[in-house]
Scaffold this active site. Structure first.
Site, PDB file in Angstrom:
ATOM      1  CD  GLU A 438      -3.109  -1.019   2.133  1.00  0.00           C
ATOM      2  OE1 GLU A 438      -2.945  -0.239   3.098  1.00  0.00           O
ATOM      3  OE2 GLU A 438      -4.119  -1.717   2.006  1.00  0.00           O
ATOM      4  CD  GLU A 513      -3.625  -5.295   3.893  1.00  0.00           C
ATOM      5  OE1 GLU A 513      -4.574  -4.522   4.169  1.00  0.00           O
ATOM      6  OE2 GLU A 513      -2.430  -4.978   4.010  1.00  0.00           O
TER       7      GLU A 513
END
Length: 938
Positions: A438, A513
């Site tokens: 991320e 995720e």
């Protein structure tokens, strides 16, 4: 001529000692030095509060060997706290609303300058026989930014809180005598957006090797299956820190789990040159190997020996597994040629009560908990883990994504990546390297693409047997997404996964995720005022999906290898969707203790292999009679029928990867579910309305390792029928004999109770030190003094013309005085012979230490106290000798309260450790209004 001969004689003698030492103790030793350290807080910027560190005219960066303050070899640390490693000082601190949201509101770090620096000191003895060996210190992990000293010599600074560091101390050793290790830890800077702890939170070792040895993490074992056999390649990196030149033999032997030799190889090579390294490769053949897989995690052991003149001079062991891994863009992931859907979880590394300083046994405990849920994969988010976690995954059969901390192409980033891969690449559990997560600043652009290309190729240059991934969350269109080998999708709501797959049909993918749901264990109605999130699995936010929605999406797409839920366990910090006083996350399938939330049973139904039937919620709803309660069933049965007080509420068919729901008007009694397969009853689950708490119940968790020194105990209360009371919140007090409690927890995200109950230790300085001359060396005659003759102590002292004695006076402040407190004066020699007076009372030294004075409460006062020291002076031997002018420190120990914890929705947890020589541990639990409980742990 005589001088030259003498020098030559001692040089020859030194070389003989080196040779003899190397021959007497030639094999490798790796010695744990976790026990018996001293610890104290320093200060982030106030050098006086940091014990004068870096104040010296010659300090540690000025001249070699001039470590000052606590870094000095002979610094007096007797008043410091005694402890064993691993140690996390952040978890010991109270909670504060002004502390870091992301790190769980613990009062430590940059906003708490007196709790952001920690000093550690330890003394060790190294034998004369070790002269000639290479002596090094190995730290598995320090959070963070550590400076290490050895006998006053500065060894280096290491910023990473997650990668280990090793220092060669051979040149600095006091052979046959005492040696001092000092570590200054600066935890003021946060590295992640989650709880990271503070201090030396992983293991520390003293290593001794021959000058010619296998370097740390210096083996790399790969295998290739051919029919039913395996060709094993063992590459070893040998380092020479000596003058030997010539031939050595490298012997590689493989043993199976039964310690039976299954392969052998030997070759003669030339040793590397002085302070050089060389790689050597051996080919070994294993017939019909037992493969490492999830259900049978078979391991082999490679023993690498180095021989010199027919004698073994080094021996290095490497555990590894033989298996194949493959990602396929059409059909997902394959282990040993068989398709495996990844059923993974993301996890940080902290646990209830003990923060990040987990005992090794707790790594196995947590992995076993995940395995029981049906999980087969673990993502290290977002940093390299402690080595013991990977050992647990190897031995228990859990696949791992190993992740570096930060993306980049410079030395800082690539060194961390290289260190992680070289340390971990022999673990069969690891099936993928992750080089980022991320990174929103760079994910969608050319910069991210360039960085990923470099890191990916760099990783392949170190280990070409595993693919590389990055977790992406800001859209799946360009940048990193277009070049990464294995696409890591973070959350369905962040982009169109199917569209990306259609554009990049040759790129395998997985959900790195998914979920990010909120749940409070045991809570079934959201109450924002109390910071409670309902445990029913529902869509948490418009752009995020429930656990069930996420799993259905990935399960239905063969081209996706699987998914990793955010998260397996709750963790400290990031208490979304709330803030203070919530101090832990709400994302976990289990809470911070490992107590299961209801989502565990959804996953167990569709991830596991055993029949499952679970009902939620509990059935204690006094005051809600006649009101509708949502009742859900998690099960892999074909049908489930629900009954309330023996009345059927209907039978329903279970959808694949789904769950069942009923609306039930509450009445006390028994809620019962019956699961059917092929029309036959296979499982029964009941929820009963309970009475009030009557008795405490203590039980050893089944996930504990056999014969372990560390055990996890579940605490609960039962009613008069022995039923668990799911709404109980009793405060339980604990007592222990034969061991110690490491931590307590209950999984309550808003609990501000202590995690640990340790004695408070305060160091009080002596201020305003003054002196006047004595007339005689007879100290008993010096009680009379003139108040008009006091001058600043040691100021302009002429050490060649000293008085026969000196009288010193100073002050120290005490916040309170109590018989429960222990107050000690640790005297630092400012004289040859000494007498000490506290508030006019003469105090004698203790029998255990002639320079320690135990101060009884009856001679102390709250507020200002006086100390007088009468001493005959120390004399300088050399003009440049630095004389001690510090009279010592007052240590105040306030005993801790008894260990205690409130139950949260019926449960609490204590983690205990057996004393080294104890045969058993006895734990007693007590609370008001209920019967006590005792458990004996052998």
């Amino acid at each position: 001529m005589k001088t030259t001969f003498k020098k030559l004689f001692f040089c020859i003698l030194f070389l003989i000692c080196i040779t003899a030492g190397a021959q007497n103790k030639s094999n490798r030793e790796l010695i744990s030095i976790d026990k018996d350290w001293r610890f104290s807080f320093g200060h982030l910027y106030d050098t006086k509060k940091d014990f004068g560190h870096a104040e010296g005219y010659f300090s540690y960066l000025t001249k070699t060997g001039f470590g000052d303050g606590p870094a000095a070899k002979d610094f007096d640390d007797r008043a410091w706290r005694k402890l064993d490693l691993p140690h996390d000082w952040a978890v010991e601190q109270p909670f504060s609303e002004s502390a870091s949201f992301s790190h769980g509101f613990k009062a430590a770090g940059k906003n708490y300058t007196e709790k952001s620096i920690g000093w550690y000191r330890k003394k060790i003895t190294i034998d004369n026989e070790d002269l000639g060996r290479i002596i090094s210190l190995k730290f598995d992990g320090i959070f963070r930014n550590s400076k290490v000293f050895f006998n006053g010599f500065y060894l280096g600074t290491h910023e990473s809180g997650y990668n280990g560091v090793e220092y060669d101390v051979t040149a600095y050793v006091n052979y046959g005598g005492e040696n001092t290790i000092v570590v200054r830890v600066d935890a003021s800077m946060e590295e992640g957006w989650f709880y990271e702890g503070a201090g030396i939170y992983r293991h520390v070792y003293l290593q001794k090797t021959n000058p010619i040895h296998v370097q740390t993490n210096g083996t790399y074992v790969t295998s290739e299956l051919k029919n039913n056999d395996a060709d094993v390649t063992a590459v070893v990196t040998i380092e020479n820190k000596g003058d030997f030149k010539g031939a050595i033999a490298i012997i590689q032997t493989i043993f199976d789990a039964d310690n039976k030799q299954v392969a052998f190889g030997s070759e003669n090579v030339l040793a590397p040159e002085f302070y050089q390294k060389s790689n050597y490769s051996s080919k070994l053949y294993v017939k019909k190997p037992l493969l490492w897989d999830l259900d049978s995690p078979n391991l082999y052991r490679l023993v690498t020996q180095i021989q010199q003149d027919g004698k073994v001079i080094d021996r290095y062991e490497t555990f590894f597994g033989i298996r194949t891994i493959e990602f396929n863009a059409e059909n997902g992931f394959f282990l040993n040629g068989k398709p495996v859907k990844l059923k993974g979880t993301n996890n940080h590394q902290d646990h209830a009560g003990i923060g990040t300083a987990l005992p090794d046994e707790l790594q196995y405990y947590r992995i076993q908990k995940l395995k029981e849920m049906g999980s087969n994969a673990y993502r290290c988010s977002h940093h390299p883990p402690t080595p013991e976690l990977l050992d647990a995954c190897d031995k228990l059969g859990m696949l791992v994504i190993d992740e570096t901390r930060l993306m980049g192409i410079n030395k800082y980033h690539l060194n961390d990546l290289q260190q992680m891969i070289e340390r971990d690449r022999n673990h069969p559990s690891i099936f993928c390297w992750s080089v980022g997560n991320e990174e929103w600043q760079i994910e969608g652009g050319i910069t991210g693409e360039r960085i990923t290309n470099v890191m990916q190729k760099f990783a392949k240059s170190i280990d070409n047997t595993r693919p590389v991934t990055v977790g992406i969350s800001s859209g799946f269109k360009s940048g990193i997404s277009s070049v990464v080998e294995i696409m890591g999708y973070n959350y369905l709501g962040n982009g169109d996964i199917d569209a990306h797959r259609n554009q990049f049909k040759n790129q395998p993918g997985m959900g790195t995720e998914e979920g990010s749901t909120f749940a409070t264990r045991g809570i079934y109605f959201t109450d924002d005022a109390k910071h409670y999130q309902s445990a029913y699995d529902k869509k948490p936010r418009p752009s995020f999906y429930s656990i069930e929605e996420g799993w259905k999406f990935y399960a239905e797409r063969p081209y996706l290898a699987g998914m990793f839920i955010w998260t397996g366990f709750d963790y400290r910090g990031e208490p979304t969707p709330y803030g203070w006083p919530s101090v832990t996350s709400y994302f976990g399938m289990m809470d911070v203790c490992g107590f299961p939330k209801d989502n565990v049973f959804y996953l167990k139904s569709w991830w596991g292999k055993e029949p499952v039937l679970h009902l939620l919620p509990h059935w204690n709803w006094s005051g809600m009679e006649g009101k509708e309660i949502e009742v859900w069933a998690y099960s892999n049965c074909e049908e489930v029928e629900l009954f309330l007080n023996k009345k059927s509420l209907g039978k329903k068919k279970m959808e694949q990867n789904g769950h069942l729901e009923w609306k039930v008007k509450y009445e006390a009694g028994t809620l019962e579910a019956i699961g059917f397969k092929n029309g036959k009853k296979v499982l029964v689950e009941t929820k009963k309305t309970t009475g009030n708490p009557e008795s405490i119940k203590l039980s050893l968790d089944k996930e504990n390792q056999p014969n372990s020194k560390v055990s996890v105990i579940t605490v609960e209360v039962t009613d008069k029928k022995g039923l668990h009371v799911p709404t109980a919140d009793n405060e339980i007090t604990f007592d222990i004999k034969g061991g110690k409690i490491l931590g307590v927890g209950n999984g309550n995200p808003t609990s501000l109770e202590n995690d640990q109950f340790i004695d408070d230790l305060e160091l009080v300085s002596i201020t305003n030190l003054q002196e006047q001359k004595g007339k005689t060396a007879d100290l008993s005659l010096q009680l009379n003094y003139n108040e008009n003759e006091w001058i600043t102590a040691f100021k302009d002292r002429d050490y060649k013309k000293q008085a026969p004695s000196y009288i010193y006076k100073g002050n120290f402040q005490l916040k309170s005085v109590s018989d429960q407190n222990q107050v000690n004066f640790f005297y630092k020699k400012i004289g040859v012979t000494t007498e000490v007076y506290i508030n006019g009372n003469k105090v004698n030294p203790s029998s255990e230490d002639a320079q320690k004075y135990i101060l009884e409460a009856k001679i102390l006062k709250q507020g200002d106290n006086s100390i007088y020291i009468i001493a005959t002076p120390l004399q300088k031997v050399k003009d440049w000798d630095v004389m001690n002018t510090d009279p010592g420190i007052i240590q105040v120990i306030t005993p801790a309260e008894s260990w205690k914890r409130k139950l949260f929705n019926g449960y609490a947890q204590i983690i205990i450790q057996k004393d080294d020589n104890a045969k058993e541990v006895v734990v007693t639990a007590s609370a008001k209004g209920v019967k006590n409980a005792v458990i004996v742990v052998k």
